[in-house]
Design a protein around this motif. Structure first.
Motif, PDB file in Angstrom:
ATOM      1  N   ALA B 264       0.814  -1.413  -0.090  1.00 42.16           N
ATOM      2  CA  ALA B 264      -0.020   0.076   0.020  1.00 42.16           C
ATOM      3  C   ALA B 264       0.902   1.295  -0.030  1.00 42.16           C
ATOM      4  O   ALA B 264       0.477   2.365  -0.754  1.00 42.16           O
ATOM      5  N   ARG B 265       1.896   1.279   0.794  1.00 40.34           N
ATOM      6  CA  ARG B 265       2.906   2.224   0.726  1.00 40.34           C
ATOM      7  C   ARG B 265       3.838   2.423  -0.395  1.00 40.34           C
ATOM      8  O   ARG B 265       4.193   3.650  -0.698  1.00 40.34           O
ATOM      9  N   ARG B 266       4.259   1.405  -0.958  1.00 38.28           N
ATOM     10  CA  ARG B 266       5.272   1.476  -1.858  1.00 38.28           C
ATOM     11  C   ARG B 266       4.781   2.289  -3.340  1.00 38.28           C
ATOM     12  O   ARG B 266       3.648   2.017  -3.756  1.00 38.28           O
ATOM     13  N   GLU B 267       5.830   3.062  -3.608  1.00 35.54           N
ATOM     14  CA  GLU B 267       5.406   3.538  -5.008  1.00 35.54           C
ATOM     15  C   GLU B 267       6.185   3.015  -6.149  1.00 35.54           C
ATOM     16  O   GLU B 267       7.221   2.860  -6.131  1.00 35.54           O
ATOM     17  N   PHE B 268       5.393   2.460  -7.047  1.00 35.74           N
ATOM     18  CA  PHE B 268       5.958   1.403  -8.190  1.00 35.74           C
ATOM     19  C   PHE B 268       6.515   2.465  -9.173  1.00 35.74           C
ATOM     20  O   PHE B 268       5.590   3.199  -9.773  1.00 35.74           O
TER      21      PHE B 268
END
Lengths: 260, 275
Positions: B264-268
């Motif tokens: 949910a937090r990770r920016e891909f």
């Protein structure tokens, strides 16, 4: 007054120490608008923020009044054609578009019908049963566009859609984008080539180093640019003499002579 | 309802993607080494020692300690790693699909693929053992309760390890290295530290061994082997099955919650930047 489809309000986005966007504000109300800027100017960051792939560090991004990063409902109103050139390669073009339609909330039969329609629209009907791995770059662009359109979004974000297309493919894609705009869809097209954008629209957002430098028609932007310093490259036989002559003219800030 | 539908769609797509991936079949081939070891052991020393004991020994040393943790954790990592490194995950993330549905769908696909991939070598090993030592009655034993301890591993292994693999896949860029470090350092090393230290109870292997012990028939060779892990001054101290199950449930839920949180937090980023 038109309701804003997409708004950026004092948005800042950093990737560690690298600047993505800085104090970036704009309102997009519809039609076809080009997002013009050099490589690394912040166009892809803009598309990523607008499509909800990432969040701004400061400021707000809203699509039709809602934050796309946190609202799955509003993401159903956005169609995104990423610059990315990877798919589930073993799938056929049709199955890919259908899967994307299903992920966008369409039921089985509905997804099938919408996929057929969009694949026909982008001119891929004959190749729809072929695996994506066998597609040329142009076909991949078209199938990406079909997937972006399949759920009938209100706003379309296209990241460098003409990259890799041959002249005929470019012409067809430009026509298609113009038709989408005429049909009432909001289309934002990013590119680093002004002539490409001018083929689709004369409305521009000009981005440079993460900032919105200018917006409006190409003519309006050129007028705004008259106040800005410009670099002009001149090739000539007698460069030294020309430089001496130019130095006496008003409006010349400096001259640099090249080696050749 | 749409959340469940999205989860199912991701699960279906993830399942076939994993089965089509060459790397899945490479790790499966690695799992087949266990069958080979069983065959060689049975053929070489099967006539000199109790075949049931030999089968249990090889299964414990090769299948349960090495094959199951490595293979199932790998599948958990692979369920998201390739999509992240190639960037195809972005096609899902821009759709109106909740991220939690994506990660749960990926987990379920990893669970089912893991279950299939570890069941095949175990089944084959039983067939091979039966063929090489028919007098030991492995064919019959498979239908009887005596194989139940091993089935614990087939049930809990694919449930817990892929969840941990999924967390590594979503949390870390060098996810496979982290997963390997977890298996080698935590699962292989900590799980054999002295029981008095208490650290070993925090490993999945230890909980699974405890369950296997509890479900082994009294006096069976497997039970006597497993008891060696917990001998303390000649007294066998094995935690009850309930505490092992609770520990496995903790691992399972904690890994899924952490995976969901990381995802949910990770920016891909784009494919190139992720790799």
């Amino acid at each position: 007054m038109n309701q804003s489809l997409l708004s950026f309000d004092h948005v800042n986005k950093f990737y560690g120490p690298v600047l993505g966007l800085s104090d970036f504000s704009l309102e997009f109300t519809g039609g076809v608008v080009g997002l013009l800027g050099r490589n690394g100017a912040g166009k892809t960051t803009f598309i990523r923020l607008a499509s909800g792939l990432c969040e701004p560090d400061l400021g707000t991004v809203r699509v039709m009044g809602e934050e796309p990063r946190h609202s799955t409902g509003i993401r159903a109103q956005i169609g995104v054609c990423l610059e990315l050139d990877h798919f589930y390669e073993s799938m056929t073009g049709f199955n890919w578009v259908k899967l994307m339609a299903q992920f966008s909330g369409l039921g089985g039969a509905e997804a099938r019908a919408a996929s057929e329609k969009m694949i026909e629209l982008v001119g891929m009907s004959e190749k729809r049963k072929k695996r994506i791995s066998s597609y040329s770059k142009g076909m991949r662009q078209r199938i990406k566009l079909a997937a972006a359109l399949v759920h009938d979004p209100a706003i379309l974000l296209l990241d460098e859609p003409l990259t890799g297309l041959d002249p005929v493919g470019r012409y067809e894609m430009v026509e298609l984008i113009q038709e989408l705009g005429e049909a009432g869809r909001g289309v934002l097209v990013s590119s680093h080539v002004l002539s490409e954008v001018e083929m689709m629209t004369d409305q521009l957002f000009l981005i440079h180093q993460g900032r919105l430098m200018a917006e409006g028609s190409v003519e309006q932007i050129r007028d705004q640019m008259d106040d800005q310093p410009r670099q002009v490259l001149i090739h000539c036989e007698q460069a030294q003499e020309l430089a001496e002559e130019l130095l006496h003219q008003a409006g010349i800030d400096g001259i640099q002579l090249g080696e050749n | 309802m749409s959340w469940l539908r999205d989860t199912y769609l991701v699960f279906r797509q993830g399942f076939w993607s994993l089965l089509r991936a060459k790397s899945t079949w490479l790790v499966f081939a690695f799992g087949l080494l266990y069958v080979l070891v069983v065959a060689i052991s049975m053929a070489k020393v099967g006539d000199r020692m109790d075949q049931n004991r030999l089968f249990a020994q090889v299964t414990l040393a090769v299948f349960i300690t090495i094959v199951v943790p490595l293979l199932t954790t790998y599948i958990g990592v692979a369920s998201v790693r390739d999509e992240i490194s190639q960037g195809t995950i972005l096609h899902l993330l821009v759709r109106p699909v909740p991220r939690s549905a994506i990660w749960l769908g990926k987990y379920l696909s990893a669970w089912l693929v893991s279950l299939i991939l570890i069941s095949i070598p175990f089944g084959l090993a039983l067939v091979v053992a039966q063929a090489l030592a028919p007098q030991a009655g492995f064919g019959r034993a498979f239908l009887l309760r005596s194989q139940w301890p091993f089935l614990q591993v087939l049930i809990y292994g694919p449930l817990v390890y892929p969840a941990i693999g999924l967390f590594f896949g979503l949390r870390f860029r060098w996810s496979m290295v982290w997963a390997l470090a977890f298996i080698l350092i935590w699962e292989e090393f900590v799980s054999v530290t002295p029981s008095g230290s208490g650290a070993r109870t925090l490993t999945i292997s230890d909980s699974m061994r405890t369950l296997m012990y509890q479900f082994s028939a009294e006096g069976s060779s497997l039970k006597s082997m497993l008891s060696r892990f917990d001998l303390k001054k000649g007294t066998v101290e094995v935690p009850p099955a309930s505490s092992a199950r609770i520990m496995l449930a903790w691992f399972f839920f904690l890994a899924l919650i952490l995976a969901n949180w990381s995802g949910a937090r990770r920016e891909f980023l784009s494919a190139e930047k992720e790799t």
